[in-house]
Design an enzyme around this catalytic site. Structure first.
Site, PDB file in Angstrom:
ATOM      1  N   HIS A 306      -3.313  -2.521  -6.928  1.00 23.29           N
ATOM      2  CA  HIS A 306      -3.862  -3.733  -6.664  1.00 23.29           C
ATOM      3  C   HIS A 306      -3.476  -4.264  -5.487  1.00 23.29           C
ATOM      4  CE1 HIS A 306      -5.496  -7.944  -6.990  1.00 23.29           C
ATOM      5  NE2 HIS A 306      -6.410  -7.365  -7.655  1.00 23.29           N
ATOM      6  N   ASP A 363      -9.849  -3.592 -13.971  1.00 28.04           N
ATOM      7  CA  ASP A 363     -10.806  -2.669 -14.218  1.00 28.04           C
ATOM      8  C   ASP A 363     -10.570  -1.590 -15.034  1.00 28.04           C
ATOM      9  OD1 ASP A 363     -12.556  -4.308 -12.441  1.00 28.04           O
ATOM     10  OD2 ASP A 363     -11.834  -3.566 -10.703  1.00 28.04           O
TER      11      ASP A 363
HETATM   12  N1  CMC Z   1      -4.116   6.271  -7.104  1.00 25.41           N
HETATM   13  C1  CMC Z   1      -3.300   6.897  -6.350  1.00 25.41           C
HETATM   14  N2  CMC Z   1      -2.675   6.354  -5.365  1.00 25.41           N
HETATM   15  C2  CMC Z   1      -2.758   5.109  -4.756  1.00 25.41           C
HETATM   16  C3  CMC Z   1      -3.663   4.325  -5.921  1.00 25.41           C
HETATM   17  C4  CMC Z   1      -4.355   4.867  -6.711  1.00 25.41           C
HETATM   18  N3  CMC Z   1      -5.425   4.347  -7.737  1.00 25.41           N
HETATM   19  N4  CMC Z   1      -3.568   3.063  -5.282  1.00 25.41           N
HETATM   20  C5  CMC Z   1      -2.792   3.140  -4.388  1.00 25.41           C
HETATM   21  N5  CMC Z   1      -2.342   4.358  -4.148  1.00 25.41           N
HETATM   22  C6  CMC Z   1      -1.131   4.854  -3.177  1.00 25.41           C
HETATM   23  C7  CMC Z   1      -1.765   5.070  -1.860  1.00 25.41           C
HETATM   24  O1  CMC Z   1      -2.072   6.396  -1.408  1.00 25.41           O
HETATM   25  C8  CMC Z   1      -0.574   4.502  -0.959  1.00 25.41           C
HETATM   26  O2  CMC Z   1       0.372   5.476  -0.899  1.00 25.41           O
HETATM   27  P1  CMC Z   1       1.420   5.772   0.132  1.00 25.41           P
HETATM   28  O3  CMC Z   1       2.089   4.860   0.494  1.00 25.41           O
HETATM   29  O4  CMC Z   1       2.346   7.253   0.119  1.00 25.41           O
HETATM   30  O5  CMC Z   1       0.351   6.282   1.620  1.00 25.41           O
HETATM   31  C9  CMC Z   1       0.149   3.204  -1.627  1.00 25.41           C
HETATM   32  O6  CMC Z   1      -0.223   3.357  -3.133  1.00 25.41           O
HETATM   33  C10 CMC Z   1      -0.286   2.084  -1.174  1.00 25.41           C
HETATM   34  O7  CMC Z   1      -1.980   2.104  -1.327  1.00 25.41           O
HETATM   35  P2  CMC Z   1      -2.824   1.116  -0.462  1.00 25.41           P
HETATM   36  O8  CMC Z   1      -4.267   1.888  -0.542  1.00 25.41           O
HETATM   37  O9  CMC Z   1      -2.184   1.010   0.808  1.00 25.41           O
HETATM   38  O10 CMC Z   1      -2.891  -0.142  -1.166  1.00 25.41           O
HETATM   39  P3  CMC Z   1      -4.026  -1.421  -0.797  1.00 25.41           P
HETATM   40  O11 CMC Z   1      -3.395  -2.743  -1.321  1.00 25.41           O
HETATM   41  O12 CMC Z   1      -4.610  -1.227   0.670  1.00 25.41           O
HETATM   42  O13 CMC Z   1      -5.107  -0.918  -1.865  1.00 25.41           O
HETATM   43  C11 CMC Z   1      -6.393  -0.896  -3.851  1.00 25.41           C
HETATM   44  C12 CMC Z   1      -5.304  -1.557  -3.129  1.00 25.41           C
HETATM   45  C13 CMC Z   1      -6.614  -1.600  -5.234  1.00 25.41           C
HETATM   46  C14 CMC Z   1      -7.758  -0.807  -2.925  1.00 25.41           C
HETATM   47  C15 CMC Z   1      -6.091   0.671  -4.350  1.00 25.41           C
HETATM   48  O14 CMC Z   1      -4.833   0.439  -4.912  1.00 25.41           O
HETATM   49  C16 CMC Z   1      -6.851   1.443  -5.116  1.00 25.41           C
HETATM   50  O15 CMC Z   1      -7.703   1.911  -4.283  1.00 25.41           O
HETATM   51  N6  CMC Z   1      -7.082   1.385  -6.213  1.00 25.41           N
HETATM   52  C17 CMC Z   1      -8.252   2.351  -7.034  1.00 25.41           C
HETATM   53  C18 CMC Z   1      -9.360   1.425  -7.010  1.00 25.41           C
HETATM   54  C19 CMC Z   1      -9.277   0.354  -8.139  1.00 25.41           C
HETATM   55  O16 CMC Z   1      -9.003   0.294  -9.065  1.00 25.41           O
HETATM   56  N7  CMC Z   1      -9.670  -1.082  -7.464  1.00 25.41           N
HETATM   57  C20 CMC Z   1      -9.869  -2.117  -8.308  1.00 25.41           C
HETATM   58  C21 CMC Z   1      -8.732  -3.232  -7.852  1.00 25.41           C
HETATM   59  S1  CMC Z   1      -8.791  -4.734  -8.998  1.00 25.41           S
HETATM   60  C22 CMC Z   1     -10.111  -5.488  -9.449  1.00 25.41           C
HETATM   61  C23 CMC Z   1     -10.852  -5.740  -7.865  1.00 25.41           C
HETATM   62  O17 CMC Z   1     -10.396  -5.993  -6.830  1.00 25.41           O
HETATM   63  O18 CMC Z   1     -12.063  -5.648  -8.089  1.00 25.41           O
END
Ligand code: CMC
Length: 427
Positions: A306, A363
């Protein structure tokens, strides 16, 4: 004495005021930054940028706190119902019994959707995703309700709120009826809001519809958990579209589109599809965990991580408990759940996920519970949208009442400098 922040840039020092929120969150007010220094800030994804001041929702990602209008999400989920929470989120205070009853009565005045909307639905193919149809239908409501609400007129604003709450629920369920080829259903003003959702979705002209209170109560709770989440992607979209003084339906339609993406609300559908894929592939959760950790593999564990919660998602905690209760009460024994449990257990002790503070989010569990309640996968994100509607309305209203300026970020241009035009025969 109020705090200030000093910026040293290009040999000069500048002082900026520090604003402190009611939960002591500090923000450096850079309103005058460009005027004073000629520079802007660069913050892709707005990880460090506040877009507004808001009194609606407080969220502390480190501590896993979520409150609407000062009330803990845990209390609201346990003690209030969805329309009560919707009223709280939109108008700022918990309603008395009389005010709540009036709110529901007033919503009922608007539950009939113009019959001509059916012509618009007819134009969509049955295969269209319900979120695309919902966004279009919400936008189409503008054509039938062209009057722009005067936000400074409380009565007008109240009517607009009731109208949106009434009509959005109906058209949301119509997206499902269209997909299934069922005749479109009408709201029954003698029944409750969430009960109506189930009826609107599943009641068929061929026979009576049996109400299940366990399902209605679970949905009510899920809607409460989704009601607002401060400046997330779809809410920021609603605010920014509304900041151009676009109407409420047009702004909410844009919010629906933003919510659809798999990194946002679309994750609940993506979680279930991921679990089904794992099942089809032999049910090896560890294989998918390894894929999620592999930087060469674009696969992400949907329902994990998140932007703001870096400890746990308080909504996920409540939903997990509710999911366990509902599944036990309904006697659901779904092999997909075993895969979900295995993924969750393994990820929670895995160094990759622990070090990046990646926990199951709302989710991850909502898809599982929707499936147990008999909601089709394509409708999961629509469920999220129904729950989030009060938040979108509240944030739109706050933005307009506060007379916020049009949202218009800046950029750093990294393209070509001025080039000579090249005639067609010389390219
Ligand atoms: N699976 C594997 N690796 C992950 C995941 C995941 N679900 N989420 C983040 N990472 C890793 C990412 O690769 C990065 O690694 P590194 O530092 O080595 O490059 C690190 O964790 C930080 O990730 P980020 O993408 O920079 O984090 P963010 O804050 O930009 O993204 C997020 C947050 C929710 C978009 C992301 O965690 C994600 O894509 N999750 C899966 C989709 C999901 O479940 N979304 C629902 C969110 S909650 C409800 C809503 O908002 O609707």
């Amino acid at each position: 004495m109020s705090k200030t922040a000093i910026l040293e840039y290009d040999g000069k020092k500048y002082e900026f005021p520090v604003i402190v929120g009611s939960e002591n969150e500090p923000a450096i007010d850079i309103n005058k930054l460009r005027d004073l220094t000629g520079a802007i800030t660069l913050d892709p994804g707005y990880k460090n940028s506040g877009s507004c001041e808001s009194k609606i929702t407080f969220l502390d990602g480190e501590e896993g706190i979520l409150r609407y209008r000062g009330y803990a999400i845990e209390d609201l989920a346990a003690k209030a119902d969805f329309l009560e929470v919707a009223y709280l989120v939109i108008f700022g205070e918990l309603p008395t019994k009389e005010v709540l009853a009036q709110f529901e009565t007033d919503i009922r005045k608007y539950t009939l959707v113009n019959e001509e909307m059916k012509n618009i639905i007819d134009g969509f193919p049955k295969t269209a995703h319900p979120m695309g149809v919902l966004s279009s239908l919400t936008s189409a409501l503008t054509a039938f309700n062209p009057k722009v609400v005067n936000v400074d007129n409380e009565k007008e604003m109240y009517e607009a709120v009731c109208k949106t709450m009434g009509k959005f629920l109906v058209i949301a369920t119509w997206t499902y009826r269209k997909m299934m080829g069922y005749p479109l259903n009408y709201y029954d003003n003698t029944k409750g809001y969430v009960e109506n959702f189930m009826r609107l979705m599943f009641e068929l002209p061929t026979g009576p519809y049996a109400k299940n209170q366990v399902v209605i109560d679970a949905l009510d709770k899920l809607f409460i958990l989704h009601a607002d989440h401060e400046q997330n992607c779809s809410t920021s979209t609603v605010r920014i579209v509304g900041s151009s003084h676009a109407g409420l339906f047009a702004s909410i339609s844009a919010g629906v589109s933003a919510l659809w993406g798999p990194l946002h609300g679309g994750a609940n559908q993506a979680v279930l599809e991921m679990l089904e894929d794992i099942q089809k592939d032999g049910g090896d959760a560890d294989k998918y965990l390894a894929k999620a950790k592999d930087k060469e593999d674009p696969f992400r564990l949907m329902g994990f991580g998140h932007r703001v919660y870096k400890n746990f998602d308080p909504r996920a905690k409540i939903i997990k408990k509710a999911a366990d209760e509902v599944l036990a009460t309904l006697g659901v024994n779904d092999p997909i759940l075993q895969i979900a449990k295995k993924l969750e257990e393994s990820a929670l002790v895995d160094e990759y996920f622990v070090s990046r503070k990646l926990y199951p989010n709302v989710d991850f569990y909502s898809g599982i519970i929707y499936r147990a309640l008999g909601i089709p996968t394509e409708m999961f994100t629509v469920m999220f949208a129904i729950g989030r509607l009060p938040g979108w309305i509240a944030q739109w209203k706050e933005m307009r009442v506060n007379k916020e300026p049009i949202g218009r970020p800046r950029q750093i241009y990294t393209g070509y400098p001025l080039r000579d035009f090249v005639a067609m025969d010389k390219r």
